[in-house]
Write an enzyme that holds these catalytic residues in place. Structure first.
Site, PDB file in Angstrom:
ATOM      1  N   LYS A 173      89.886-116.604  19.916  1.00 33.34           N
ATOM      2  CA  LYS A 173      89.459-117.689  21.232  1.00 33.34           C
ATOM      3  C   LYS A 173      90.825-117.728  21.805  1.00 33.34           C
ATOM      4  CE  LYS A 173      85.582-120.080  19.398  1.00 33.34           C
ATOM      5  NZ  LYS A 173      85.006-121.481  18.902  1.00 33.34           N
ATOM      6  N   GLU A 233      75.146-122.707  25.908  1.00 31.54           N
ATOM      7  CA  GLU A 233      75.466-121.131  26.024  1.00 31.54           C
ATOM      8  C   GLU A 233      74.233-120.146  26.329  1.00 31.54           C
ATOM      9  OE1 GLU A 233      77.523-120.239  22.225  1.00 31.54           O
ATOM     10  OE2 GLU A 233      79.078-121.740  22.696  1.00 31.54           O
TER      11      GLU A 233
END
Length: 438
Positions: A347, A211
């Site tokens: 999400k 990430e």
């Protein structure tokens, strides 16, 4: 306006794994969506359909999901002459076509790609940006709110090598007047952190994880937090930039022992140091006292409900449910009733449609929870979640470090949205947790 053509293909995500891309065509043009995927996935998530053919992509192919779009969903959607502006009816049709509770027949990755593409087409047909279309679907109040970026600057856990158990250490630049100022400060701290990590741990410590955060060979949370606070100080933002943690503790929970192993990546981990839920909560509380931590995600395993409720009752910061809630209305309802968290990590691929994502956010807002819109570790150039964060008035987004194009794509989209909205938007700032009520 009905769908004229619907076509899926496989493309690659940021980890080099195949994922689903969907093109939806109406009279107004072609609208595209790409689906993300996670590394640490909750067992209660909607099913991401993978081929499991070991001879291709190590079993991670998505040819079946692509086939399901092209051979099952596409003809059904075109036949039904669905109106892309009516997202709820469109998504209901997809859910009924699948007919399973966890989207295992067609695959959540197939369904989500179509759902997002439909939302983009709906916005296109109305002649408005995606965030405005989502705000209308969600009945979000005005003005728009630009989110605080929760920047994942230091990686551990399943997202990086090294022995650090906790998965993400984020910085939250809350004490600023605008999103752009907040992001600038965050990037400056990130660069200081990279310099410090290289100096302290060697040149390879500047290498980044999935990430975009640095991943030095750190063993303890204290080591990581000291490095981050030093970087904040060096950048001149002491008191203006806070810290958030995603423990992703299901990854280091030992079900058999009902304990947490903070040295889980070490095959010779000392079992006498493993912690019970209450011992882990006490450890977290010490960290919260010592460092400017404002948000804590997944502090316990996804089904350790008692530990979650105990922690929420003993702390006054934001406690975010991710693996606990998996953006699933049933689990969100239980978490609200048992006071197991006070914020939802949203999400879209955990639940599988735009409509269900909006419902999950609104259920959370009704309970006075916060909502943090989130990327996945396997990301792409798709920027839907940036528009979603603004459309839902979430006030907080996490989509990685200010590094790697698939992460920056979302932050750059938020810069564009901020510029476009001008004085029609405000920045969430320190009120990120309850931004729906600002």
């Amino acid at each position: 306006m009905p769908v004229e053509k619907l076509h899926a293909r496989y493309v690659y995500d940021s980890r080099g794994n195949p994922t689903v891309e969907v093109d939806l065509t109406t009279q107004h043009g072609l609208f595209r969506a790409i689906v993300p995927s996670g590394a640490s996935t909750g067992v209660h998530e909607a099913l991401e359909l993978r081929d499991k053919d070991a001879s291709k992509w190590g079993g991670k192919g998505v040819l079946k999901a692509v086939q399901n779009v092209n051979e099952i969903i596409a003809p059904a959607v075109i036949d039904a002459k669905l109106d892309v502006k009516d997202q709820a009816a469109f998504d209901k049709f997809l859910l009924e076509l699948d007919g399973t509770e966890n989207k295992s027949k067609l695959g959540a990755n197939a369904i989500l790609g179509v759902s997002i593409a439909a939302a983009r087409a709906g916005a296109g047909e109305k002649g408005v940006p995606l965030y405005e279309h989502i705000a209308s679907l969600a009945s979000s109040p005005q003005p728009y709110v630009l989110p605080v970026p929760f920047l994942n600057v230091l990686n551990g856990g399943s997202h990086a090598g090294g022995r650090l158990a906790i998965q993400e250490f984020m910085i939250a630049p809350t004490e600023f007047e605008s999103f752009s100022e907040s992001l600038r400060a965050g990037t400056e701290v990130y660069h200081e952190l990279k310099k410090l990590a290289k100096k302290e741990y060697g040149a390879s410590a500047g290498n980044v994880g999935d990430e975009g955060g640095v991943a030095p060979d750190i063993q303890t949370a204290e080591e990581a937090l000291n490095l981050i606070t030093e970087a904040i100080d060096a950048a001149g933002y002491t008191g203006k930039i806070k810290i958030a943690i995603d423990a992703a503790s299901s990854e280091f929970y030992n079900e058999e022992a009902n304990k947490y192993d903070l040295d889980f990546k070490n095959p010779d981990s000392d079992k006498s140091l493993w912690k019970t839920g209450e011992e882990l909560a006490a450890y977290y509380s010490e960290l919260i006292k010592k460092y400017p931590i404002v948000s804590f995600e997944d502090p316990f395993a996804e089904d350790d409900w008692a530990a979650w409720s105990h922690f929420v009752s003993t702390t006054d910061i934001q406690i975010v449910g991710d693996d606990l809630t998996v953006t699933n209305p049933v689990r969100i309802k239980r978490a609200i009733e048992e006071k197991s968290a006070n914020a939802l990590l949203l999400k879209v691929n955990q639940i599988g449609t735009i409509t269900e994502s909006i419902q999950a956010a609104n259920d959370s807002y009704d309970a006075k929870w916060g909502v943090m819109v989130s990327h996945r570790s396997g990301e792409t150039e798709d920027v839907t979640i940036a528009d979603l964060a603004v459309g839902l008035r979430a006030g907080q987004i996490k989509t990685g470090a200010p590094s790697r194009s698939e992460r920056l794509a979302k932050y750059n989209q938020l810069l564009r949205i901020e510029e476009e909205l001008g004085d029609k938007a405000i920045f969430a700032g320190p009120k990120f947790h309850l931004s729906r009520a600002i």
